[in-house]
Design an enzyme around this catalytic site. Structure first.
Site, mmCIF file in Angstrom:
data_model
loop_
_atom_site.group_PDB
_atom_site.id
_atom_site.type_symbol
_atom_site.label_atom_id
_atom_site.label_comp_id
_atom_site.label_asym_id
_atom_site.label_seq_id
_atom_site.Cartn_x
_atom_site.Cartn_y
_atom_site.Cartn_z
ATOM 1 N N TYR A 36 0.839 -1.208 0.000
ATOM 2 C CA TYR A 36 0.000 0.000 0.000
ATOM 3 C C TYR A 36 0.877 1.262 0.000
ATOM 4 O O TYR A 36 0.617 2.229 -0.706
ATOM 5 C CB TYR A 36 -0.946 -0.019 1.217
ATOM 6 C CG TYR A 36 -1.512 1.341 1.541
ATOM 7 C CD1 TYR A 36 -2.434 1.954 0.685
ATOM 8 C CD2 TYR A 36 -1.088 2.043 2.669
ATOM 9 C CE1 TYR A 36 -2.925 3.229 0.965
ATOM 10 C CE2 TYR A 36 -1.570 3.304 2.953
ATOM 11 C CZ TYR A 36 -2.486 3.897 2.094
ATOM 12 O OH TYR A 36 -2.945 5.160 2.359
ATOM 13 N N GLN A 138 -3.974 19.241 4.946
ATOM 14 C CA GLN A 138 -4.321 18.909 3.550
ATOM 15 C C GLN A 138 -5.781 18.477 3.460
ATOM 16 O O GLN A 138 -6.194 17.526 4.125
ATOM 17 C CB GLN A 138 -3.390 17.799 3.029
ATOM 18 C CG GLN A 138 -3.712 17.330 1.614
ATOM 19 C CD GLN A 138 -4.552 16.064 1.608
ATOM 20 O OE1 GLN A 138 -4.322 15.162 2.409
ATOM 21 N NE2 GLN A 138 -5.522 15.986 0.706
ATOM 22 N N THR A 166 -5.374 19.160 -2.415
ATOM 23 C CA THR A 166 -4.838 18.160 -3.362
ATOM 24 C C THR A 166 -5.804 18.005 -4.527
ATOM 25 O O THR A 166 -6.962 17.612 -4.327
ATOM 26 C CB THR A 166 -4.640 16.808 -2.640
ATOM 27 O OG1 THR A 166 -3.693 16.990 -1.594
ATOM 28 C CG2 THR A 166 -4.137 15.734 -3.587
ATOM 29 N N ARG A 175 -4.381 1.231 -8.155
ATOM 30 C CA ARG A 175 -3.226 0.527 -7.563
ATOM 31 C C ARG A 175 -3.585 -0.942 -7.452
ATOM 32 O O ARG A 175 -4.284 -1.363 -6.529
ATOM 33 C CB ARG A 175 -2.887 1.142 -6.208
ATOM 34 C CG ARG A 175 -2.125 2.431 -6.363
ATOM 35 C CD ARG A 175 -2.013 3.188 -5.078
ATOM 36 N NE ARG A 175 -2.691 4.475 -5.181
ATOM 37 C CZ ARG A 175 -3.369 5.050 -4.196
ATOM 38 N NH1 ARG A 175 -3.480 4.467 -3.030
ATOM 39 N NH2 ARG A 175 -3.950 6.217 -4.385
ATOM 40 N N LYS A 267 -1.733 21.277 -4.304
ATOM 41 C CA LYS A 267 -0.856 20.100 -4.488
ATOM 42 C C LYS A 267 -1.350 19.260 -5.657
ATOM 43 O O LYS A 267 -2.550 18.956 -5.734
ATOM 44 C CB LYS A 267 -0.872 19.263 -3.208
ATOM 45 C CG LYS A 267 -0.108 17.949 -3.286
ATOM 46 C CD LYS A 267 -0.024 17.306 -1.911
ATOM 47 C CE LYS A 267 0.813 16.055 -1.893
ATOM 48 N NZ LYS A 267 0.084 14.852 -2.313
ATOM 49 N N HIS A 291 1.791 12.802 -6.861
ATOM 50 C CA HIS A 291 1.279 11.962 -5.773
ATOM 51 C C HIS A 291 2.159 10.718 -5.598
ATOM 52 O O HIS A 291 1.692 9.633 -5.258
ATOM 53 C CB HIS A 291 -0.163 11.550 -6.100
ATOM 54 C CG HIS A 291 -1.086 11.426 -4.927
ATOM 55 N ND1 HIS A 291 -2.128 12.277 -4.706
ATOM 56 C CD2 HIS A 291 -1.144 10.525 -3.913
ATOM 57 C CE1 HIS A 291 -2.797 11.908 -3.622
ATOM 58 N NE2 HIS A 291 -2.215 10.847 -3.119
ATOM 59 N N ARG A 294 1.162 7.547 -7.629
ATOM 60 C CA ARG A 294 0.049 6.728 -7.130
ATOM 61 C C ARG A 294 -1.278 7.056 -7.794
ATOM 62 O O ARG A 294 -2.268 6.374 -7.562
ATOM 63 C CB ARG A 294 -0.101 6.930 -5.619
ATOM 64 C CG ARG A 294 1.097 6.481 -4.839
ATOM 65 C CD ARG A 294 1.076 7.003 -3.414
ATOM 66 N NE ARG A 294 0.084 6.390 -2.575
ATOM 67 C CZ ARG A 294 0.216 5.221 -1.960
ATOM 68 N NH1 ARG A 294 1.316 4.528 -2.132
ATOM 69 N NH2 ARG A 294 -0.724 4.744 -1.189
ATOM 70 N N ASP A 322 7.273 17.490 -4.825
ATOM 71 C CA ASP A 322 7.419 16.157 -4.231
ATOM 72 C C ASP A 322 7.313 15.103 -5.307
ATOM 73 O O ASP A 322 7.055 15.396 -6.473
ATOM 74 C CB ASP A 322 6.455 15.917 -3.055
ATOM 75 C CG ASP A 322 5.035 15.538 -3.453
ATOM 76 O OD1 ASP A 322 4.804 15.070 -4.593
ATOM 77 O OD2 ASP A 322 4.138 15.690 -2.598
ATOM 78 N N ARG A 346 7.132 8.602 1.197
ATOM 79 C CA ARG A 346 7.509 7.234 1.584
ATOM 80 C C ARG A 346 8.699 7.208 2.538
ATOM 81 O O ARG A 346 8.793 6.326 3.393
ATOM 82 C CB ARG A 346 7.793 6.397 0.341
ATOM 83 C CG ARG A 346 6.537 6.161 -0.510
ATOM 84 C CD ARG A 346 6.858 5.269 -1.691
ATOM 85 N NE ARG A 346 5.704 5.035 -2.554
ATOM 86 C CZ ARG A 346 5.308 5.848 -3.520
ATOM 87 N NH1 ARG A 346 5.956 6.978 -3.729
ATOM 88 N NH2 ARG A 346 4.260 5.546 -4.281
HETATM 89 C C1 LIG Z 1 0.878 5.709 1.651
HETATM 90 C C2 LIG Z 1 0.652 7.056 1.042
HETATM 91 C C3 LIG Z 1 -0.517 7.738 1.311
HETATM 92 C C4 LIG Z 1 -0.725 9.009 0.745
HETATM 93 N N1 LIG Z 1 -1.856 9.712 1.090
HETATM 94 C C5 LIG Z 1 -1.994 10.988 0.649
HETATM 95 C C6 LIG Z 1 -3.063 11.795 1.121
HETATM 96 O O1 LIG Z 1 -3.864 11.381 1.958
HETATM 97 N N2 LIG Z 1 -3.175 13.049 0.634
HETATM 98 C C7 LIG Z 1 -2.281 13.566 -0.304
HETATM 99 O O2 LIG Z 1 -2.415 14.714 -0.733
HETATM 100 N N3 LIG Z 1 -1.242 12.817 -0.740
HETATM 101 C C8 LIG Z 1 -1.069 11.566 -0.278
HETATM 102 N N4 LIG Z 1 0.015 10.834 -0.674
HETATM 103 C C9 LIG Z 1 1.013 11.439 -1.579
HETATM 104 C C10 LIG Z 1 2.109 12.170 -0.781
HETATM 105 O O3 LIG Z 1 1.583 13.303 -0.142
HETATM 106 C C11 LIG Z 1 3.253 12.629 -1.693
HETATM 107 O O4 LIG Z 1 2.745 13.380 -2.764
HETATM 108 C C12 LIG Z 1 4.070 11.456 -2.245
HETATM 109 O O5 LIG Z 1 4.224 10.431 -1.304
HETATM 110 C C13 LIG Z 1 5.433 11.969 -2.655
HETATM 111 O O6 LIG Z 1 6.167 10.959 -3.258
HETATM 112 P P1 LIG Z 1 7.296 10.081 -2.503
HETATM 113 O O7 LIG Z 1 6.556 9.044 -1.736
HETATM 114 O O8 LIG Z 1 8.080 9.538 -3.634
HETATM 115 O O9 LIG Z 1 8.068 11.012 -1.590
HETATM 116 C C14 LIG Z 1 0.244 9.568 -0.135
HETATM 117 C C15 LIG Z 1 1.417 8.856 -0.392
HETATM 118 C C16 LIG Z 1 1.638 7.626 0.181
HETATM 119 C C17 LIG Z 1 2.935 6.915 -0.100
#
Ligand SMILES: Cc1cc2nc3c(=O)[nH]c(=O)nc-3n(C[C@H](O)[C@H](O)[C@H](O)COP(=O)(O)O)c2cc1C
Length: 402
Positions: A36, A138, A166, A175, A267, A291, A294, A322, A346
């Site tokens: 996940y 957020q 976002t 996913r 974002k 994101h 993702r 990011d 991550r």
């Molecule tokens: C497990 C997980 C959950 C996430 N949940 C959210 C979220 O709730 N809201 C959001 O704006 N971004 C979410 N993101 C995206 C992160 O805010 C961010 O954009 C992203 O992890 C950056 O990439 P990186 O993991 O390579 O650093 C999530 C990312 C991960 C890995």
């Protein structure tokens, strides 16, 4: 608890970098939780591009310059940061470790940086706001304008300094690992789920013990009063596609601008036209982000589109990036191409898996150490001096063309 932290310390001693933290987290977490966090959408093309985009950029050191103590500090929209990093909003962190969002926020504060709390947190936004330190909130829409507005009013009352909207999550990304692992089902504890998940959990007794002691928190407590039946949504419910967008629209963002006095940051910007729309709506900052690969698979790496977005908005808004930050050197590359700060998703999540809040502190300090050493090797005394001249022209052309 003492045994857990002694074990955690031993695990952390082997974590020198992102890959070590990820490998150690993989040994701690059930496969479904690891996937996940780790996984991306569909063929994970964008996930791979994010990392490769940084690797394709090459530094151009300014040789023979002795730098004793490079200055990493910066002011970002009123935040005083000891290094140009924020911990990104990430849903589901309480599934990774009971410290969850509270542990990440506390570690960010101890590192002198800021945390961005997600709407999809495992603790309520009020509980997270109580953690000392600088924090933004957020906002997701959770399919309803009323729900979003209610969350934003609560965030204001709780004292969050900035608001992040976002825009790339109208529906959750595809996913497939999550679907294979059962995240498409309702995760509540019922007999059929216990039978389905048990074989996968049994090899991770430490995680199971902590999760059970924590009350098996699958829900999104922020949504408790926002649903029709008054019950909080489950994380898995968000992952299934809905009839209405989870992301705010441009109209919603105009509403936010009118109703939020502090910094407003969008974002999920990947194009110059979205960046310009955000500027027109009077936002203070944009986060160039996909994101973490993702959401929509096939979009470019954030780092690849950063230069054109920075050029398009000039000094009108603060640009943050990011997606794909794995090392301190990646942070510096993003700054050289015009970002004022980065967010990491991550990276702290893996630290959290390895040893809760202490693990998050460990990975943040490792990243700081990497940044300091890289600055010294570059011959750069302050992050304010970083610009494209610290990157080789040839490598920049290659990375952006990807
Ligand atoms: C497990 C997980 C959950 C996430 N949940 C959210 C979220 O709730 N809201 C959001 O704006 N971004 C979410 N993101 C995206 C992160 O805010 C961010 O954009 C992203 O992890 C950056 O990439 P990186 O993991 O390579 O650093 C999530 C990312 C991960 C890995």
């Amino acid at each position: 608890m003492a045994i857990t932290s002694a074990l955690g310390k031993r695990r952390l001693a082997t974590v020198l970098n992102y890959d070590d933290a990820r490998a150690s987290a993989k040994r701690q977490l059930p496969a479904a939780i690891f996937d996940y966090v780790d996984g991306g959408a569909e063929d994970e093309v964008t996930l791979r591009r994010n990392v490769q985009g940084f690797r394709d950029l090459a530094f151009e050191p300014h040789g023979a310059t002795w730098v004793e103590k490079p200055d990493l500090s910066t002011n970002l929209l009123g935040l005083e940061l000891s290094m140009p990093i924020l911990t990104a909003p990430c849903g589901g962190m309480r599934l990774v470790h009971p410290h969850g969002d509270l542990g990440i926020a506390a570690a960010a504060s101890k590192a002198g940086i800021a945390h961005v709390a997600t709407s999809a947190s495992g603790y309520t936004l009020e509980e997270i706001a109580e953690t000392p330190g600088q924090q933004w909130f957020q906002a997701y829409k959770f399919s309803s304008q009323d729900a979003m507005r209610s969350l934003i009013r609560r965030a204001k009352a709780a004292g969050f300094e900035g608001l992040v909207a976002t825009i790339d999550t109208s529906v959750s990304g595809n996913r497939e690992k999550d679907f294979r692992n059962g995240f498409s089902y309702n995760m509540s504890i019922n007999l059929s789920n216990v039978f389905r998940m048990a074989p996968k959990m049994i090899s991770r007794p430490g995680w199971v013990y902590r999760f059970m002691r924590d009350g098996m928190p699958f829900v999104l407590p922020n949504t408790a009063d926002l649903t029709v039946d008054g019950k909080p949504m489950e994380l898995t419910e968000m992952i299934r596609t809905g009839k209405e967008s989870h992301s705010p629209s441009w109209d919603d963002i105009a509403w936010m601008r009118a109703n939020w006095d502090g910094p407003l940051i969008i974002k999920g910007i990947l194009s110059t036209s979205d960046a310009r729309t955000a500027v027109k709506l009077g936002v203070d900052g944009i986060i160039v982000s996909n994101h973490g690969g993702r959401q929509l698979d096939g979009v470019p790496a954030s780092i690849a589109v950063l230069p054109q977005i920075v050029e398009a908005v000039g000094d009108d808004v603060t640009v943050i990036l990011d997606s794909g930050i794995r090392r301190g050197s990646d942070v510096l590359k993003a700054l050289a191409l015009g970002a004022k700060a980065v967010m990491v998703g991550r990276l702290p999540a893996w630290g959290l898996a390895v040893d809760g809040e202490a693990g998050v502190s460990h990975v943040l300090e490792t990243t700081r150490t990497e940044m300091v050493r890289t600055m010294r090797l570059l011959g750069c005394s302050s992050i304010q001096d970083l610009d494209p001249s610290w990157l080789s022209q040839q490598s920049r052309a290659g990375a952006v063309a990807r």
